[in-house]
Design a protein around this motif. Structure first.
Motif, short mmCIF file in Angstrom:
data_model
loop_
_atom_site.label_atom_id
_atom_site.label_comp_id
_atom_site.label_asym_id
_atom_site.label_seq_id
_atom_site.Cartn_x
_atom_site.Cartn_y
_atom_site.Cartn_z
N UNK A 15 13.84 0.24 8.64
CA UNK A 15 13.48 0.21 7.22
C UNK A 15 11.97 0.14 7.00
N UNK A 16 11.22 -0.06 8.08
CA UNK A 16 9.76 -0.16 8.00
C UNK A 16 9.15 1.22 8.20
N UNK A 17 8.32 1.64 7.28
CA UNK A 17 7.72 2.96 7.34
C UNK A 17 6.21 2.86 7.51
N UNK A 18 5.69 3.52 8.52
CA UNK A 18 4.24 3.61 8.69
C UNK A 18 3.78 4.77 7.82
N UNK A 19 3.10 4.44 6.73
CA UNK A 19 2.63 5.47 5.80
C UNK A 19 1.30 6.04 6.28
N UNK A 20 0.40 5.16 6.68
CA UNK A 20 -0.90 5.56 7.23
C UNK A 20 -1.23 4.61 8.36
N UNK A 21 -2.07 5.09 9.25
CA UNK A 21 -2.64 4.22 10.26
C UNK A 21 -4.00 4.74 10.65
N UNK A 22 -4.80 3.85 11.18
CA UNK A 22 -6.08 4.23 11.75
C UNK A 22 -6.21 3.51 13.08
N UNK A 23 -7.40 3.42 13.60
CA UNK A 23 -7.57 2.88 14.95
C UNK A 23 -6.98 1.47 15.10
N UNK A 24 -7.16 0.61 14.10
CA UNK A 24 -6.76 -0.78 14.32
C UNK A 24 -5.71 -1.32 13.34
N UNK A 25 -5.33 -0.53 12.32
CA UNK A 25 -4.42 -1.06 11.30
C UNK A 25 -3.37 -0.04 10.86
N UNK A 26 -2.31 -0.59 10.25
CA UNK A 26 -1.25 0.21 9.63
C UNK A 26 -1.19 -0.10 8.14
N UNK A 27 -0.76 0.87 7.34
CA UNK A 27 -0.28 0.61 5.98
C UNK A 27 1.22 0.85 6.04
N UNK A 28 1.99 -0.20 5.81
CA UNK A 28 3.45 -0.17 5.95
C UNK A 28 4.13 -0.35 4.60
N UNK A 29 5.26 0.32 4.44
CA UNK A 29 6.15 0.07 3.31
C UNK A 29 7.55 -0.16 3.87
N UNK A 30 8.21 -1.17 3.34
CA UNK A 30 9.56 -1.52 3.78
C UNK A 30 10.55 -1.06 2.71
N UNK A 33 12.00 -3.52 0.15
CA UNK A 33 11.11 -4.15 -0.82
C UNK A 33 10.87 -3.28 -2.06
N UNK A 34 11.38 -2.08 -2.05
CA UNK A 34 11.02 -1.12 -3.09
C UNK A 34 11.81 -1.26 -4.39
N UNK A 35 12.95 -1.94 -4.37
CA UNK A 35 13.74 -2.08 -5.60
C UNK A 35 12.99 -2.84 -6.68
N UNK A 36 12.39 -3.96 -6.32
CA UNK A 36 11.68 -4.77 -7.31
C UNK A 36 10.18 -4.46 -7.28
N UNK A 37 9.63 -4.35 -6.10
CA UNK A 37 8.18 -4.12 -5.96
C UNK A 37 7.92 -2.65 -5.62
#
Length: 131
Positions: A15-30, A33-37
Motif C-alpha cells: 500500500x506504500x507508493x514511492x512517488x518520487x525519490x532522490x539520492x537520500x530521500x523518498x516522497x511516499x503516499x500510503x 491514508x488517502x480516504x481522509x487525507x
C-alpha cells in the motif's frame, strides 16, 4: 536501515507508493491514508534517522527538493487550497514511527477542519500544562 522499519523498507508494504525519490530521500503516499487525507504523503530519509534533528545537511537539502516536487505534483493532481506541513519528534509530539518523516498534507476549503492548522489543537485552553 533496520529490517522492521516501514520507512527503511517502503517496498515491503504493497500500500506504500514511492512517488518520487532522490539520492537520500523518498516522497511516499500510503493508499490507506488517502480516504481522509487526500493527497497526503511523507518525505523520509532513506537512511534510518530517528528524529529530524538526526538528518544530515544533504538529507535536509534533498527533503527541500522533494517538497518542491511534491507541491507541484499535488497542486496539479489534487488542486489543494493550502498545505499543512510538519514533523513530530518524540512521544510527546505523537511520533509513533521512530523514523523521521515530514508530513505533507494538502488542505481544502471544503473540509470540516479547514482553517485549523497544526497550532490550533495545541493552543486550546485544555492543553495548558498543570504546574
Amino acid at each position: 536501515m533496520t529490517k522492521e522499519c516501514i520507512f527503511c523498507n517502503p517496498k515491503k508494504d504493497s500500500h506504500q507508493n514511492i512517488i518520487f525519490e532522490n539520492e537520500s530521500c523518498y516522497f511516499l503516499q500510503h493508499d490507506k491514508q488517502q480516504d481522509v487525507l487526500e493527497g497526503s504523503g511523507v518525505i523520509v530519509p532513506k537512511a534510518h534517522r530517528i528524529t529530524t534533528f538526526d538528518l544530515t545537511k544533504q538529507e535536509w537539502m534533498d527533503t527541500y527538493d522533494l517538497l518542491q516536487k511534491a507541491r507541484a505534483y499535488l497542486s496539479d493532481r489534487h488542486k489543494p487550497d493550502g498545505f499543512t506541513l510538519g514533523w513530530n519528534v518524540g512521544e510527546a509530539s505523537n511520533q509513533t514511527i521512530l523514523h523521521s518523516h515530514f508530513h505533507v498534507i494538502p488542505r481544502y476549503n471544503d473540509e470540516p477542519y479547514a482553517g485549523k492548522g497544526l497550532r490550533h489543537w495545541l493552543k486550546q485552553p485544555e492543553n495548558k500544562r498543570k504546574k
